[in-house]
Motif scaffolding. Structure first.
Motif, mmCIF file in Angstrom:
data_model
loop_
_atom_site.group_PDB
_atom_site.id
_atom_site.type_symbol
_atom_site.label_atom_id
_atom_site.label_comp_id
_atom_site.label_asym_id
_atom_site.label_seq_id
_atom_site.Cartn_x
_atom_site.Cartn_y
_atom_site.Cartn_z
ATOM 1 N N LEU A 10 0.914 -1.326 0.108
ATOM 2 C CA LEU A 10 0.155 0.082 0.052
ATOM 3 C C LEU A 10 0.633 1.378 0.122
ATOM 4 C CD1 LEU A 10 -2.872 1.101 0.402
ATOM 5 C CD2 LEU A 10 -2.574 0.958 2.638
ATOM 6 N N THR A 11 1.955 1.070 0.782
ATOM 7 C CA THR A 11 2.977 2.516 0.699
ATOM 8 C C THR A 11 4.323 1.884 1.207
ATOM 9 O OG1 THR A 11 3.090 4.549 1.927
ATOM 10 C CG2 THR A 11 2.164 2.972 3.132
ATOM 11 N N ARG A 29 9.465 8.107 3.000
ATOM 12 C CA ARG A 29 8.975 7.710 1.936
ATOM 13 C C ARG A 29 7.516 8.166 2.043
ATOM 14 N NH1 ARG A 29 12.650 5.799 -0.563
ATOM 15 N NH2 ARG A 29 14.159 4.148 0.653
ATOM 16 N N SER A 30 7.192 8.619 0.623
ATOM 17 C CA SER A 30 5.748 8.867 0.640
ATOM 18 C C SER A 30 5.091 8.412 -0.531
ATOM 19 C CB SER A 30 5.800 10.324 0.005
ATOM 20 O OG SER A 30 6.503 10.701 -1.279
ATOM 21 N N GLY A 31 3.772 8.349 -0.748
ATOM 22 C CA GLY A 31 3.099 7.806 -1.760
ATOM 23 C C GLY A 31 2.222 6.603 -1.455
ATOM 24 N N TYR A 32 1.013 6.475 -1.855
ATOM 25 C CA TYR A 32 0.117 5.175 -1.505
ATOM 26 C C TYR A 32 -0.512 4.732 -2.588
ATOM 27 C CZ TYR A 32 -3.281 8.743 -1.225
ATOM 28 O OH TYR A 32 -4.074 9.875 -1.348
ATOM 29 N N MET A 33 -1.140 3.730 -2.409
ATOM 30 C CA MET A 33 -1.906 3.012 -3.643
ATOM 31 C C MET A 33 -3.193 3.641 -3.624
ATOM 32 S SD MET A 33 -2.921 -1.019 -4.465
ATOM 33 C CE MET A 33 -1.117 -1.676 -4.587
ATOM 34 N N LYS A 34 -3.834 4.408 -4.865
ATOM 35 C CA LYS A 34 -4.990 4.915 -4.862
ATOM 36 C C LYS A 34 -5.987 3.811 -5.002
ATOM 37 C CE LYS A 34 -3.250 9.083 -5.515
ATOM 38 N NZ LYS A 34 -1.745 8.829 -5.057
ATOM 39 N N PRO A 61 0.722 -0.536 6.649
ATOM 40 C CA PRO A 61 -0.220 -0.039 5.904
ATOM 41 C C PRO A 61 -1.518 0.863 6.584
ATOM 42 C CG PRO A 61 -0.288 -2.350 6.464
ATOM 43 C CD PRO A 61 0.920 -1.788 6.722
ATOM 44 N N PHE A 62 -1.363 0.894 8.014
ATOM 45 C CA PHE A 62 -2.142 1.564 8.795
ATOM 46 C C PHE A 62 -1.909 3.054 8.611
ATOM 47 C CE2 PHE A 62 -4.887 -1.033 11.893
ATOM 48 C CZ PHE A 62 -4.598 -2.250 11.255
#
Ligand code: SF4
Length: 319
Positions: A10-11, A29-34, A61-62
């Motif tokens: 997820l990230t 880190r940055s970014g996550y699954m849309k 993921p939380f």
């Protein structure tokens, strides 16, 4: 390829920065699954594959709780038989918070939860939080609550990190129904950098074949699982990419999969990691280097070779 298991990364963001992390997760880190991407993957995998389980992890993921919840909801609607999350438990600051989050996830569709507990995670995550999370998880009706603990080398070998992990597990106390899985660290990512010196290297170059990670299963010709990260990389082992969903559809990637067409997997399939080593030596890799096992050899050679195969050896943060 027919996919039975999928892992969503997820990230790579994580409040922890564990020394063993294959993906080098961390707070920076940055970014996550849309959600729209996750839903598209789930649709493809439930329409055309015998999908048996989804596991969401990262990173942590939380950190993107709402997305995690929505992914579970969609997986439940699509009747994915097993829905799992892996967490370090940082979020369970009190039992009340833990209860609120776990009930929401349970109602959304989560069935099983794994807490990572060992010396690597507890360098950053208070054990009290994890205890809260585990205790509450056993009361909200999950099918399985699991503790995963990783060791360096064999499970009984005596080194700083293993001794600390044993103490951490003792401090968890009586866990009732909770399953405890003891596994071994893979020497990839940060573990190769920070932990390889704690385990004795082999005198000879390891000559065994590639056995895909247990959570992928199958073999290189017919893998049974995939991981998909939020950048679209579809991987079979951390850092070995068979396509990217930002440039090709997941269907095209899976239908077109042939390990013999992949510059790294073709060699791994024919000769094992030692085949990669031989090719790398011709390009200047240190032929006197020592390795702990086949996967450590594979990882170090891939790290060296990444400059030649950046799309096949992704995501970048594994290296
Ligand atoms: S690290 Fe290499 S040899 Fe080990 S399972 Fe992964 S692909 Fe196979």
């Amino acid at each position: 390829m027919q996919v039975k298991r999928v892992d969503f990364l997820l990230t790579f963001k994580c409040p922890s920065k564990c020394k063993h992390c294959s993906y080098k997760g961390g707070p920076e880190r940055s970014g996550y699954m849309k959600l729209v991407d996750a839903e598209r993957y789930l649709q493809v995998l439930t329409d055309a594959h015998p999908l048996q389980s989804i596991t969401v992890h990262g990173g942590e993921p939380f950190v993107y709780f709402e997305n995690l919840k929505q992914i579970m909801k969609r997986a439940k609607e699509l009747e994915v038989p097993r829905r799992w999350v892996i967490t370090n438990g940082y979020w369970a600051k009190t039992k009340e918070v833990a209860k609120e989050k776990l009930i929401e996830l349970k109602e959304a569709g989560l069935m099983c939860i794994t807490f990572s507990v060992d010396s690597f995670h507890q360098e950053y995550i208070p054990l009290e939080n994890v205890k809260n999370g585990i205790e509450v998880a056993t009361t909200v009706g999950f099918e399985r609550v699991v503790v995963d603990s990783l060791f360096l080398g064999s499970l009984n070998s005596d080194n700083f990190y293993n001794n600390l992990t044993r103490r951490v597990l003792e401090n968890l106390g009586e866990l009732g129904e909770v399953e405890i899985n003891r596994g071994q660290v893979d020497f990839e990512g940060r573990a190769a950098e920070f932990l390889a010196s704690y385990v004795e290297s082999k005198a000879e170059i390891p000559r065994g074949r590639c056995q895909l990670p247990f959570w992928i299963g199958g073999d290189l010709k017919n893998p049974e699982g995939i991981e998909i990260d939020f950048e679209g990389n579809v991987t079979l082992c951390p850092g070995i990419c068979i396509g990217n969903t930002k440039t090709q559809s997941l269907t095209q990637i899976l239908e077109g999969y042939d390990c013999l067409e992949h510059p790294i997997l073709s060699i791994l399939s024919e000769e094992g990691p030692i085949g990669l080593f031989k090719v790398a030596i011709e390009k200047g890799f240190n032929q006197n280097a020592k390795f702990i096992d086949e996967c450590h050899l594979c990882y170090e050679v891939r790290k060296f070779a990444r400059r030649y195969y950046p799309q096949h050896l992704a995501p970048e943060n594994c290296y």
